[in-house]
Write an enzyme that holds these catalytic residues in place. Structure first.
Site, PDB file in Angstrom:
ATOM      1  N   GLN A   1      65.433  11.727  24.069  1.00  0.00           N
ATOM      2  CA  GLN A   1      66.387  12.723  23.580  1.00  0.00           C
ATOM      3  C   GLN A   1      67.510  12.988  24.589  1.00  0.00           C
ATOM      4  OE1 GLN A   1      64.306  16.308  22.411  1.00  0.00           O
ATOM      5  NE2 GLN A   1      63.191  15.296  20.772  1.00  0.00           N
TER       6      GLN A   1
ATOM      7  N   GLU B   1      70.037  18.662  33.218  1.00  0.00           N
ATOM      8  CA  GLU B   1      68.578  18.801  33.048  1.00  0.00           C
ATOM      9  C   GLU B   1      67.956  19.261  34.356  1.00  0.00           C
ATOM     10  OE1 GLU B   1      66.917  15.232  31.322  1.00  0.00           O
ATOM     11  OE2 GLU B   1      68.127  15.438  29.520  1.00  0.00           O
TER      12      GLU B   1
ATOM     13  N   HIS C   1      55.507  16.915  30.298  1.00  0.00           N
ATOM     14  CA  HIS C   1      56.787  17.543  29.946  1.00  0.00           C
ATOM     15  C   HIS C   1      56.497  18.996  29.614  1.00  0.00           C
ATOM     16  CE1 HIS C   1      60.638  18.405  28.162  1.00  0.00           C
ATOM     17  NE2 HIS C   1      61.075  17.217  28.495  1.00  0.00           N
TER      18      HIS C   1
ATOM     19  N   ARG D   1      60.299  19.271  36.876  1.00  0.00           N
ATOM     20  CA  ARG D   1      59.285  19.340  35.813  1.00  0.00           C
ATOM     21  C   ARG D   1      57.876  19.673  36.276  1.00  0.00           C
ATOM     22  NH1 ARG D   1      60.834  14.353  31.978  1.00  0.00           N
ATOM     23  NH2 ARG D   1      62.797  15.355  31.490  1.00  0.00           N
TER      24      ARG D   1
ATOM     25  N   HIS E   1      53.737  13.015  29.235  1.00  0.00           N
ATOM     26  CA  HIS E   1      55.058  12.511  28.851  1.00  0.00           C
ATOM     27  C   HIS E   1      55.385  11.160  29.486  1.00  0.00           C
ATOM     28  CE1 HIS E   1      59.214  12.806  27.605  1.00  0.00           C
ATOM     29  NE2 HIS E   1      59.647  12.759  28.859  1.00  0.00           N
TER      30      HIS E   1
ATOM     31  N   ARG F   1      59.040  12.147  38.557  1.00  0.00           N
ATOM     32  CA  ARG F   1      60.327  11.581  38.114  1.00  0.00           C
ATOM     33  C   ARG F   1      61.344  12.675  37.821  1.00  0.00           C
ATOM     34  NH1 ARG F   1      62.620  10.474  32.900  1.00  0.00           N
ATOM     35  NH2 ARG F   1      60.677  11.138  31.901  1.00  0.00           N
TER      36      ARG F   1
HETATM   37  P1  FAD Z   1      59.162   1.550  25.555  1.00  0.00           P
HETATM   38  O1  FAD Z   1      60.462   2.013  25.106  1.00  0.00           O
HETATM   39  O2  FAD Z   1      58.009   2.431  25.327  1.00  0.00           O
HETATM   40  O3  FAD Z   1      58.873   0.144  24.870  1.00  0.00           O
HETATM   41  C1  FAD Z   1      57.622  -0.481  25.023  1.00  0.00           C
HETATM   42  C2  FAD Z   1      57.547  -1.629  24.036  1.00  0.00           C
HETATM   43  O4  FAD Z   1      56.411  -2.444  24.307  1.00  0.00           O
HETATM   44  C3  FAD Z   1      57.400  -1.193  22.594  1.00  0.00           C
HETATM   45  O5  FAD Z   1      58.207  -2.014  21.809  1.00  0.00           O
HETATM   46  C4  FAD Z   1      55.923  -1.457  22.293  1.00  0.00           C
HETATM   47  O6  FAD Z   1      55.640  -1.666  20.945  1.00  0.00           O
HETATM   48  C5  FAD Z   1      55.724  -2.711  23.103  1.00  0.00           C
HETATM   49  N1  FAD Z   1      54.340  -3.018  23.461  1.00  0.00           N
HETATM   50  C6  FAD Z   1      53.455  -2.225  24.113  1.00  0.00           C
HETATM   51  N2  FAD Z   1      52.291  -2.879  24.286  1.00  0.00           N
HETATM   52  C7  FAD Z   1      52.451  -4.110  23.736  1.00  0.00           C
HETATM   53  C8  FAD Z   1      51.601  -5.244  23.581  1.00  0.00           C
HETATM   54  N3  FAD Z   1      50.335  -5.259  24.034  1.00  0.00           N
HETATM   55  N4  FAD Z   1      52.097  -6.342  22.962  1.00  0.00           N
HETATM   56  C9  FAD Z   1      53.352  -6.355  22.474  1.00  0.00           C
HETATM   57  N5  FAD Z   1      54.191  -5.314  22.573  1.00  0.00           N
HETATM   58  C10 FAD Z   1      53.749  -4.203  23.211  1.00  0.00           C
HETATM   59  N6  FAD Z   1      63.652   9.135  29.621  1.00  0.00           N
HETATM   60  C11 FAD Z   1      64.914   9.364  30.031  1.00  0.00           C
HETATM   61  O7  FAD Z   1      65.358   8.793  31.021  1.00  0.00           O
HETATM   62  N7  FAD Z   1      65.720  10.211  29.304  1.00  0.00           N
HETATM   63  C12 FAD Z   1      65.296  10.852  28.195  1.00  0.00           C
HETATM   64  O8  FAD Z   1      66.049  11.582  27.567  1.00  0.00           O
HETATM   65  C13 FAD Z   1      63.957  10.654  27.772  1.00  0.00           C
HETATM   66  N8  FAD Z   1      63.458  11.308  26.683  1.00  0.00           N
HETATM   67  C14 FAD Z   1      62.205  11.013  26.253  1.00  0.00           C
HETATM   68  C15 FAD Z   1      61.725  11.615  25.093  1.00  0.00           C
HETATM   69  C16 FAD Z   1      60.482  11.267  24.590  1.00  0.00           C
HETATM   70  C17 FAD Z   1      59.972  11.932  23.342  1.00  0.00           C
HETATM   71  C18 FAD Z   1      59.694  10.307  25.266  1.00  0.00           C
HETATM   72  C19 FAD Z   1      58.352   9.910  24.734  1.00  0.00           C
HETATM   73  C20 FAD Z   1      60.150   9.728  26.442  1.00  0.00           C
HETATM   74  C21 FAD Z   1      61.405  10.075  26.944  1.00  0.00           C
HETATM   75  N9  FAD Z   1      61.891   9.495  28.112  1.00  0.00           N
HETATM   76  C22 FAD Z   1      63.175   9.747  28.512  1.00  0.00           C
HETATM   77  C23 FAD Z   1      61.152   8.430  28.782  1.00  0.00           C
HETATM   78  C24 FAD Z   1      61.734   7.086  28.318  1.00  0.00           C
HETATM   79  O9  FAD Z   1      62.071   7.164  26.964  1.00  0.00           O
HETATM   80  C25 FAD Z   1      60.774   5.940  28.517  1.00  0.00           C
HETATM   81  O10 FAD Z   1      60.241   5.963  29.809  1.00  0.00           O
HETATM   82  C26 FAD Z   1      61.500   4.620  28.295  1.00  0.00           C
HETATM   83  O11 FAD Z   1      62.084   4.608  27.026  1.00  0.00           O
HETATM   84  C27 FAD Z   1      60.553   3.467  28.451  1.00  0.00           C
HETATM   85  O12 FAD Z   1      61.207   2.306  28.053  1.00  0.00           O
HETATM   86  P2  FAD Z   1      60.420   0.942  28.096  1.00  0.00           P
HETATM   87  O13 FAD Z   1      61.332  -0.098  27.570  1.00  0.00           O
HETATM   88  O14 FAD Z   1      59.819   0.759  29.423  1.00  0.00           O
HETATM   89  O15 FAD Z   1      59.172   1.177  27.102  1.00  0.00           O
HETATM   90  C1  SIN Z   2      64.074  15.335  27.631  1.00  0.00           C
HETATM   91  O1  SIN Z   2      64.988  15.148  26.839  1.00  0.00           O
HETATM   92  O2  SIN Z   2      63.667  16.445  27.964  1.00  0.00           O
HETATM   93  C2  SIN Z   2      63.381  14.156  28.210  1.00  0.00           C
HETATM   94  C3  SIN Z   2      64.119  13.681  29.366  1.00  0.00           C
HETATM   95  C4  SIN Z   2      63.275  12.771  30.206  1.00  0.00           C
HETATM   96  O3  SIN Z   2      62.101  12.550  29.947  1.00  0.00           O
HETATM   97  O4  SIN Z   2      63.819  12.267  31.190  1.00  0.00           O
END
Ligand code: FAD
Ligand code: SIN
Length: 538
Positions: free
Chosen positions: A47, A118, A244, A290, A351, A386
């Protein structure tokens, strides 16, 4: 390339995997596999936004300082400087690729972006797309991937195990610690196939689902940590699980986040009668880092016995609130809460996983040919806690670096011959009927972790958790060895391994720091514990 063989295998289609793939496609062919639909990821739910130094009133030094302060003495300062200083170039990539960030109505920073605030940030520096930044990024990256002929993306393909020298036992000349791709379950046809690549990038995201209450979607079962651990990679700092502070407390919305950006915009934490309480805990009040805010809420709830605390944004102009937070406004309105008039009930929930697969400054793990990017990796950026919105930034910067590093090594790297990789051997396994046991085990793991390895820990709680998780792990492993694999079984197996890594790391750290707080060692102990907690099964 044939269907499954390419230069690069990317596991996961969140921001880290998709960015790695786009950058790597400049050097060679890329296969992305993802276990569900392509957009299903933590990224898609992000978000608040992406922290980045763009404003004249900001500086690299300030962002570095804020990150190091949040990380509570455990960040790798070089990694922090890398994400901070390379951040603007990676944000420019996203803009060039068409991501529609929120803009200022007048000229301001280089791209006239609206910058939010934030917790733990000393200035406004959060680049965002209203209150659904992740979706805006994910959609745009996916559309780029679909148009790229060097990249193939397979949905509903689940990575089961990394293929390493261990699987090629009898092949002369292969080193134990080399990765050649992964065994992958096509969850539609149910075939298990070896997917070969010269380089593999694990981008499987986090492990929020290890806990009963989490902001994470169902994909976040810790698959990458468990796979890498089984393959012999080092896993670091798993005790630092970020809770969170503000998840909506409502039966109808089990894991809905109320973005910290709302506090950056002016919302304050309060009791049901509107009295604020964060002034008792930190000078930055509701915008403290946080770990401090989550612990304060936990303390307030334990003291009062109340099931939640509240966020108050009623004094802000309603039209502005609706404009900046349309997603949160609509979601709450649908549940009968008008955030411009009512207090918002909130509780902390799991989170973000700060630790992960230990990688160097190019995102490379200690298994040759294996990179890890995004939440699954431990680059040293986050230390013990973080800083908000540094996760998407870290994923952007390190996926670029990892792809560039792998690309530069491509020419000198031979692909393993197809016939050298043994087929998946599931002889002797049967279709088990007792699937209900899997969901019982899942709930048990999540409850143990929530009750004993949560915001406040102790020796007694951690040993209780370790006994239970170890027993469950044994039972699940036995079940796994006898049974034809399915997604719920694989996820459960990975979940229990990840839970164990968290408990073992938490039990190792005999101090309190950042997100790890234990009543038995309530002080920080720099003399012995200003270091990473590292686990390896080698
Ligand atoms: P993800 O985006 O989680 O992608 C992981 C991928 O791996 C997915 O496609 C999944 O299906 C796939 N996968 C997993 N296991 C397997 C498997 N065994 N085989 C094949 N595929 C697999 N961070 C910020 O910096 N700013 C924000 O505003 C923020 N807001 C957030 C809000 C929410 C509600 C949440 C949950 C998190 C938020 N975060 C935020 C944290 C951030 O979104 C995540 O840390 C980040 O998106 C992780 O990206 P990623 O590509 O590492 O993993
Ligand atoms: C949030 O929008 O509060 C999530 C931000 C983050 O996880 O970094």
């Amino acid at each position: 390339m044939d269907n499954y063989t390419s230069d690069f295998l990317v596991i996961g289609s969140g921001i880290a995997g998709l960015c790695f793939a786009i950058h790597a496609s400049r050097f060679g062919t890329v296969t992305i596999i993802t276990k569900k639909e392509d957009s299903e990821s933590n990224t898609n739910y992000a978000q608040g936004g992406i922290a980045c130094v763009l404003d004249r009133g900001d500086s690299f030094e300030l962002h570095v300082r804020d990150t190091l302060t949040a990380g509570d003495g455990l960040c790798d300062e070089e990694s922090v400087r890398i994400i901070v200083e390379e951040g603007p170039a990676r944000i420019k990539d996203l803009i060039d690729w068409g991501v529609d960030f929120s803009h200022l109505s007048r000229a301001g920073n280089p791209y006239n972006l609206h910058l939010g605030r934030e917790g733990g940030h000393s200035v406004n520096r959060i680049v965002h797309a209203r209150d659904l930044t992740g979706r805006a990024v994910e959609e745009q990256l996916l559309s780029l991937i679909r148009a790229n002929r060097s990249i193939r993306l397979f949905e509903h393909h689940f990575a089961v195990e990394l293929i390493t020298g261990h699987h090629l036992g009898n092949l002369r000349g292969t080193r134990e610690n080399t990765c050649f791709g992964a065994y992958v379950l096509d969850t539609i046809s149910r075939a298990i196939l070896p997917v070969r690549a010269k380089f593999t990038c694990l981008a499987t995201g986090g492990a929020g689902r290890v806990y009963l209450h989490t902001t994470n979607p169902s994909i976040a079962t810790g698959d990458g940590y468990a796979m890498a651990y089984r393959a012999g990679a080092q896993i670091a700092n798993m005790e630092f699980i970020q809770f969170h502070p503000t998840t909506l407390f409502h039966d109808g919305a089990p894991s809905f986040l109320i973005s910290e950006a709302l506090r950056g915009y002016g919302a304050v934490l309060c009791y049901a009668d509107g009295r604020e309480f964060m002034g008792d805990y930190h000078p930055l009040k509701s915008l403290a880092p946080r770990d401090i805010v989550a612990r304060a809420i936990d303390h307030e709830m334990k003291m009062s016995g109340a099931p939640c605390v509240f966020l108050d944004i009623r004094s802000a102009p309603p039209a502005e609130t609706k404009k900046h937070f349309p997603y949160i406004y609509r979601k709450c309105k649908g549940l009968g809460i008008d955030i411009t008039r009512d207090l918002i009930p909130v509780v902390p929930s799991a989170h973000y996983t700060c630790g992960g697969i230990r990688v160097d400054h190019e995102g490379h793990a200690d298994i040759d040919g294996l990179y890890a990017c995004g939440e699954v990796a431990c680059t040293g950026v986050h230390g013990a806690n973080r800083l908000a919105s540094n996760s998407l930034l870290e994923a952007l910067v390190f996926s670029f670096r990892a792809a560039a590093d792998a690309g530069s090594r491509l020419r000198n790297r031979a692909r393993i011959p197809r016939e050298s990789i043994p087929s998946w051997d599931d002889s002797g396994t049967i279709h088990n009927e007792e699937w209900i046991l899997l969901s019982h085990d899942m709930t048990e793991i999540q409850s143990v972790m929530w009750d004993y390895v949560g915001i406040v820990r102790s020796n007694v709680r951690l040993s209780r958790a370790l006994r239970r998780i170890t027993l469950l792990e044994k039972e699940i492993e036995n079940f796994y060895k006898r049974t034809k694999i399915t997604v719920p079984l694989l996820e459960l197996r990975n979940l229990v391994t990840t839970a164990k890594l968290i408990v073992l790391s938490a039990a190792k750290r005999k101090e309190s720091r950042g997100l790890h707080f234990t009543t038995d060692y309530p002080e920080q102990n720099d003399r012995y514990w200003k270091k990473d907690t590292v686990l390896s099964n080698k």
